[in-house]
Design an enzyme around this catalytic site. Structure first.
Site, PDB file in Angstrom:
ATOM      1  N   PRO A 128      25.683  -4.300 -25.626  1.00 51.50           N
ATOM      2  CA  PRO A 128      24.618  -4.978 -26.585  1.00 51.50           C
ATOM      3  C   PRO A 128      25.199  -5.840 -27.634  1.00 51.50           C
ATOM      4  CG  PRO A 128      23.778  -2.827 -25.584  1.00 51.50           C
ATOM      5  CD  PRO A 128      25.057  -2.933 -25.271  1.00 51.50           C
ATOM      6  N   GLU A 362      32.181 -14.351 -18.299  1.00 55.72           N
ATOM      7  CA  GLU A 362      33.773 -14.471 -18.373  1.00 55.72           C
ATOM      8  C   GLU A 362      34.397 -15.212 -19.270  1.00 55.72           C
ATOM      9  OE1 GLU A 362      35.603 -13.436 -15.091  1.00 55.72           O
ATOM     10  OE2 GLU A 362      33.856 -12.460 -14.271  1.00 55.72           O
TER      11      GLU A 362
END
Ligand SMILES: Cc1cc2nc3c(=O)[nH]c(=O)nc-3n(C[C@H](O)[C@H](O)[C@H](O)COP(=O)(O)OP(=O)(O)OC[C@H]3O[C@@H](n4cnc5c(N)ncnc54)[C@H](O)[C@@H]3O)c2cc1C
Lengths: 382, 222
Positions: A128, A362
């Site tokens: 998170p 990514e």
């Protein structure tokens, strides 16, 4: 640079194209609408060698190289990006274990991933509070007798609810990036809790979940690579992963361009097919030009990796350009379709929603630019 | 609001030989026999605004339902569209502003590499571009609105406002999503909805390409 395909590369591309057309594409709309994880497709991809394209045959892979992998990703992505992201992560996890794993780890986990027995692989790095800044992750792993005990929370884990094998990053000491280690965790391990799936703009058939580790124990031999090498493993895996996402972007963009060309020939306005208007012809000329440049950047990075040469900078350039291009191309495709581009009877609005995440995961576009700039200045010694 | 409407303004071709001058508008209650509609479209965004395909089979409409004169439908449509374009430009600006405000707030809360992301120059420059573009669109739109208020001809000005504001909204909402990182892709935040909603503004009430035709035609006429 020579981009003539070898026999193996042609074979892999054609194999992927066939399963994309016959199996993946026909259900892509339903996968998106119903948020359906395409579980059974992964078994088929496994049988065809597409879950371990760059994995040695000894562990069940196709051993066909990185260019073949990129070509296969383009084909599956042109049919369904929700399906291809799971394929990408599985290939990535299998390759990482192949590169850093012990013989036992490879025999057990790589074969499970590549065959499709594990359904899919997962790559659990983000948390998170730590996305771009992966080094800030907090999940911890402490040694207790003959076990590692994991505690913490992961976020955005692709295929997390289905994956039989996951690679998970955790902190084994407080020393910044050097305090990170990588572990293999099997799906269903006690203490591994799968949260509610994210409701997303696109990639709706892909399963994206938060994971919680509550005193989740794994045997000592599940440490992947050496203790403290986790950050390095993550960076190596992501460099390769960026080639996969570049290829995904190219595949989706190609599908959007093909749909636009088809539509422009059929749709009439002011008494002629809209394909006759210069404004739209030029748009498609630009789409094709940028798409070709994207494909070449992607294949160059793949070739370098395959030749075991440095490819970090090239992979980031490919990821940046391919993802931005696919968003632009898909956006133009919606425009060419007019009102029909906005409703789900045509696939282009799905392509646009699916493409949107490519500039984020990514490594965001901003992170790619950081990497590229760093490499530029490294080269001139600054 | 096609799937719910009780009455529609329907544009028909009453004399195909006359082209645009053969178009006639009617006011049609949807209870008229012969009026049919399909279920609502599944759209990318603006999901509270329903749309659908309608079709008409031997639908009889009384002559008093004619809107304007026979053959004047095109004029009716174009005059509402000129005004409509100002409305869509304003809609695009509102969507963009909401996305901008959310991104600005988020950039102060979210931290990477030990500081709020708004301390990274990449994010600062994105915010600067977003604010500049929103203001430019707002000024173009207010110009067109003022001209309309004064009863002046405002076709190219409305087209410019619609063209720029809608494309601006696409860029600004996408940057706002980017600033949110992975959270921007989740429906937990509003920003992905702003991106989807903004996308239609480049299409309806005349696509960007049509606005360019209107603008260039007015330039070449002079
Ligand atoms: C659908 C989906 C699937 C995913 N799958 C996986 C998965 O399988 N495994 C996994 O580990 N993760 C996964 N992710 C997470 C993904 O990798 C992260 O969302 C991504 O790395 C960005 O991190 P963040 O969301 O925390 O954004 P943040 O890092 O908070 O970034 C917010 C914004 O700040 C910018 N920013 C941050 N730092 C800088 C800087 N130094 N300079 C300039 N700009 C900066 C970013 O570019 C972005 O615009 C997934 C995400 C999504 C949406």
């Amino acid at each position: 640079m020579d981009f003539t395909l070898t026999e193996t590369q042609t074979l892999i591309r054609d194999t992927a194209r066939k399963v994309a057309r016959e199996v993946v594409a026909p259900q892509a709309r339903a996968v998106d609408r119903e948020e359906r994880f395409p579980k059974e497709v992964y078994t088929q991809l496994g049988e065809l060698g597409l879950l371990g394209v760059n994995v040695p045959e000894a562990y069940g892979g196709a051993e066909a190289g990185v260019v073949s992998y990129a070509l296969a990703m383009m084909e599956i992505s042109a049919a369904c990006a929700s399906t291809s992201v799971g394929m990408a992560v599985t290939n990535m996890a299998a390759e990482l274990i192949c590169t850093y794993g012990t013989e036992e780890q490879k025999k057990k986990h790589v074969t499970a991933l590549v065959s499709g027995r594990a359904v899919a692989g997962a790559f659990a790095l983000s948390e998170p509070h730590a996305g771009s800044d992966a080094g800030a992750l907090r999940t911890s792993a402490t040694r207790k007798g003959d076990r590692w005990v994991l505690n913490g929370a992961k976020q955005w884990i692709t295929s997390g609810a289905y994956a039989g094998v996951m690679v998970v990053w955790a902190r084994t000491s407080s020393e910044g990036n050097k305090g990170l280690s990588c572990f293999i965790v099997e799906g269903g391990t006690p203490g591994l809790i799968v949260g509610r799936a994210e409701d997303k703009m696109g990639l709706r058939g892909s399963n994206t979940v938060p994971l919680t580790f509550e005193s989740c124990e794994v045997p000592l031999e599940n440490l992947l690579g050496r203790e403290g090498d986790g950050f390095k493993l993550a960076m190596v895996a992501l460099d390769g992963g960026r080639i996969g996402i570049s290829a995904q972007a190219c595949g989706v963009a190609r599908a959007a361009l093909e749909a636009s060309v088809r539509y422009a020939k059929e749709r009439k306005a002011f008494g002629q097919p809209i394909a006759e208007f210069q404004g739209l012809r030029w748009m498609m000329a630009d789409m094709q030009t940028r798409l070709s440049a994207a494909e070449l950047l992607c294949l160059r990075a793949a070739q370098l990796k395959e030749a075991k040469r440095p490819f970090s900078r090239e992979a980031s350039m490919a990821k940046l350009f391919c993802s931005e291009t696919s968003n632009w191309v898909c956006d133009r495709a919606v425009q060419i379709h007019g009102g029909y581009g906005y409703i789900d009877e045509f696939p282009v609005e799905r392509y646009l929603r699916d493409a949107r995440v490519q500039t984020i995961y990514e490594g965001t576009s901003e992170i790619q630019r950081l990497v590229i700039a760093r490499e530029i200045f490294k080269a001139v010694g600054a | 609001m096609g799937p719910k409407a009780d009455a529609i303004v329907l544009f028909t071709m009453t004399d195909p030989a006359k082209g645009n001058k053969g178009i006639t508008a009617f006011l049609v209650p949807t209870s008229t026999p012969g009026f049919n509609r399909q279920p609502p479209d599944k759209k990318m965004g603006i999901n509270a605004a329903w749309s659908c395909t309608m079709y008409f089979e031997d639908m009889k409409v009384p002559a008093k339902n004619l809107l304007g004169k026979e053959g004047e439908g095109f004029k009716v449509a174009m005059s509402t569209l000129d005004g409509g374009r100002i409305g869509i430009a304003a809609q695009a600006i509102g969507i963009a502003r909401a996305a901008f405000e959310e991104a600005l707030a988020y950039s102060g809360e979210r931290k990477t590499f030990g500081k709020p992301i708004r301390d990274h120059q990449a994010i600062q420059f994105m915010l600067a571009d977003m604010a500049t573009e929103i203001d430019a669109a707002r000024l173009l739109t207010l110009r067109a609105a003022l001209m309309k208020d004064k009863g002046q001809r405002h076709s190219p000005e409305s087209a410019m406002a619609k063209l720029y504001a809608s494309e601006m909204a696409g860029r600004v909402t996408n940057k706002a999503l980017q600033i949110h990182g992975g959270m921007g892709y989740s429906k937990e935040m509003d920003v992905e909805r702003h991106v989807r909603d903004a996308r239609i503004t480049e299409i309806y009430e005349g696509t960007s390409e049509i606005q360019r035709i209107v603008i260039s035609a007015s330039l070449l006429k002079e």
